[in-house]
Design a protein around this motif. Structure first.
Motif, short mmCIF file in Angstrom:
data_model
loop_
_atom_site.label_atom_id
_atom_site.label_comp_id
_atom_site.label_asym_id
_atom_site.label_seq_id
_atom_site.Cartn_x
_atom_site.Cartn_y
_atom_site.Cartn_z
N SER A 47 -9.86 1.51 -13.62
CA SER A 47 -8.97 0.49 -13.07
C SER A 47 -7.64 1.08 -12.65
O SER A 47 -6.98 0.56 -11.75
CB SER A 47 -8.75 -0.63 -14.10
N ASP A 48 -7.23 2.20 -13.27
CA ASP A 48 -6.00 2.89 -12.90
C ASP A 48 -6.31 4.37 -12.72
O ASP A 48 -6.25 5.13 -13.69
CB ASP A 48 -4.92 2.69 -13.95
N ASP A 167 -7.16 -6.03 0.30
CA ASP A 167 -6.06 -6.82 -0.28
C ASP A 167 -4.85 -5.96 -0.65
O ASP A 167 -4.25 -6.13 -1.72
CB ASP A 167 -6.55 -7.59 -1.52
N HIS A 169 -4.74 -2.81 -1.39
CA HIS A 169 -5.04 -1.71 -2.29
C HIS A 169 -6.05 -0.76 -1.63
O HIS A 169 -6.90 -1.21 -0.84
CB HIS A 169 -5.64 -2.21 -3.61
N HIS A 171 -9.15 1.46 -2.56
CA HIS A 171 -10.16 1.81 -3.55
C HIS A 171 -10.95 3.03 -3.04
O HIS A 171 -11.00 3.29 -1.84
CB HIS A 171 -11.12 0.64 -3.76
N GLU A 197 -5.08 8.90 -4.30
CA GLU A 197 -3.68 8.49 -4.39
C GLU A 197 -2.89 8.98 -3.16
O GLU A 197 -2.05 8.25 -2.62
CB GLU A 197 -3.05 9.02 -5.67
N ALA A 200 -3.70 6.72 -0.29
CA ALA A 200 -3.02 5.43 -0.44
C ALA A 200 -1.56 5.54 -0.01
O ALA A 200 -1.03 4.66 0.67
CB ALA A 200 -3.13 4.94 -1.88
N LEU A 205 -0.49 1.85 1.06
CA LEU A 205 -1.22 0.87 0.25
C LEU A 205 -1.01 1.16 -1.23
O LEU A 205 -0.70 2.29 -1.63
CB LEU A 205 -2.72 0.93 0.56
N ARG A 206 -1.20 0.13 -2.06
CA ARG A 206 -1.18 0.34 -3.50
C ARG A 206 -2.50 0.98 -3.93
O ARG A 206 -3.52 0.84 -3.25
CB ARG A 206 -0.97 -0.99 -4.22
N LEU A 207 -2.46 1.67 -5.04
CA LEU A 207 -3.65 2.37 -5.53
C LEU A 207 -4.62 1.37 -6.15
O LEU A 207 -4.24 0.60 -7.04
CB LEU A 207 -3.25 3.43 -6.56
N GLY A 208 -5.86 1.38 -5.67
CA GLY A 208 -6.88 0.51 -6.21
C GLY A 208 -7.74 1.20 -7.25
O GLY A 208 -7.33 2.18 -7.87
N SER A 209 -8.94 0.73 -7.42
CA SER A 209 -9.84 1.29 -8.44
C SER A 209 -10.55 2.53 -7.90
O SER A 209 -10.61 2.79 -6.70
CB SER A 209 -10.87 0.25 -8.86
#
Length: 341
Positions: A47-48, A167, A169, A171, A197, A200, A205-209
């Motif tokens: 998840s992170d 959305d 993020h 992934h 990373e 992203a 973008l934010r970091l997804g899974s």
């Protein structure tokens, strides 16, 4: 369809995979004389993905190699100069003594095309900028020609990397034909999540899974005892144990120029042409995140070139705390007492 199990940290996923393969293996595989216990078809999700590091007494890792391999990939390199310096064992993968072909994943992802066209990575990012919900941003690694030379150890274990923007993020899904759960998987997940990373950051973008799929997940028979110690240590800590250190965050301002600068100075340090203090590195116009990566290479330079001396405490204390913890456990005889992490 059932989604793969989700873990907040790679350390949790690593322990779970080792526990499952050692306790419930399906086959004993003897490919090329490397006896291993094997599970067919294994997956997990992080998840992170920033929580990529291991902090285990039973499994000391080499934080210098982690960044060296990731930068070797991102630099699109095939030559042995960088990767062979930090892991001499990688020289056995070379057919000609100077380059690595099969497992130089970065050359297949980040190097420009033979006709001068953009790299697979650049094309994948351009696709996601043009079509934010695309399912096509897949970067293939394994090719049909990789099946031609039976028996050579230098075949890609990585099949491909798949980027998915959803959305806000980014992934990533990784597909591997095979993975040594105790050895190669540790380095692979570190490098691949760092690539995710970086992508992203470049896309804003934010970091997804991060999802990891493996055809043959295995643990070598020679490593079963160590795998058992890892399982014991993680069981004693508890399934909900928080990471020892916060994960460093790649700054949103990271650019290709930063990567090139790090690679230039890594080579100067690797070839012992320079030696740096934290103040020297602070003057290189790099974000603190990348300054600390360069200081890891300076610490390694001292390990190699000053074998009778402890590593400069000032350099060690300037490292990212988790990397310092790993370094001190990997080379305990080369460090002196210093700052408490």
């Amino acid at each position: 369809m059932i989604a793969p199990p989700v873990f907040p940290t790679f350390q949790g996923a690593y322990a779970a995979v080792l526990r499952h393969v050692t306790a419930h293996h399906e086959h004993v595989n003897t490919a090329r004389g490397n006896d291993s216990h094997e599970i067919i078809g294994a997956s997990f999700r992080l998840s992170d993905p920033r929580q990529r590091a291991l902090y285990l007494e039973a499994r000391p890792v080499n934080p210098v190699y982690h960044y060296a391999e990731a930068l070797w990939y991102v630099g699109g390199l095939r030559n042995l100069d960088l990767i062979g310096h930090y892991a001499n064992r990688r020289r056995a993968d070379s057919r000609d003594g100077t380059t690595i072909e099969g497992s130089s994943y970065g050359a297949r992802i980040f190097a420009p095309q033979p006709d001068g066209g953009p790299s697979a990575f650049d094309r994948a990012l351009e696709l996601l900028r043009a079509e934010k919900d695309s399912k096509r941003a897949y970067m293939p690694i394994f090719e049909a020609r990789d099946l031609d030379e039976i028996g050579h150890p230098d075949l890609p274990c990585l099949v491909g990397l798949h980027l998915l923007a959803r959305d806000g993020h980014l992934h990533m899904v990784t597909y591997m034909r095979a993975n040594d759960a105790n050895r190669g998987m540790v380095c692979d997940v570190y490098s691949f999540t760092l690539i995710q990373e970086f992508a992203a950051v470049l896309l804003g973008l934010r970091l997804g899974s991060y999802t990891h799929h493996v055809g043959s997940m295995h643990v070598g028979v020679r490593d079963l005892e160590r795998a058992g110690r890892v399982v014991e240590e993680t069981d004693a800590a508890g399934a909900t144990a928080a990471p020892l250190f916060p994960a460093p965050v790649m700054p949103f301002g990271t650019t290709w120029q930063h990567i090139r600068t790090v690679l230039v100075h890594e080579e100067l340090l690797r070839t012992n042409q320079v030696q740096y203090t934290p103040d020297d590195v602070a003057g290189l116009n790099l974000p603190p995140y990348w300054q600390r990566v360069l200081l890891l290479f300076e610490a390694h330079r001292q390990l190699v070139n000053c074998p009778a001396d402890p590593v400069d405490r000032q350099v060690l204390d300037a490292l990212e705390p988790g990397a310092r913890w790993q370094f001190e456990r990997r080379w305990p005889t080369r460090v002196t007492a210093g700052a408490v992490a």
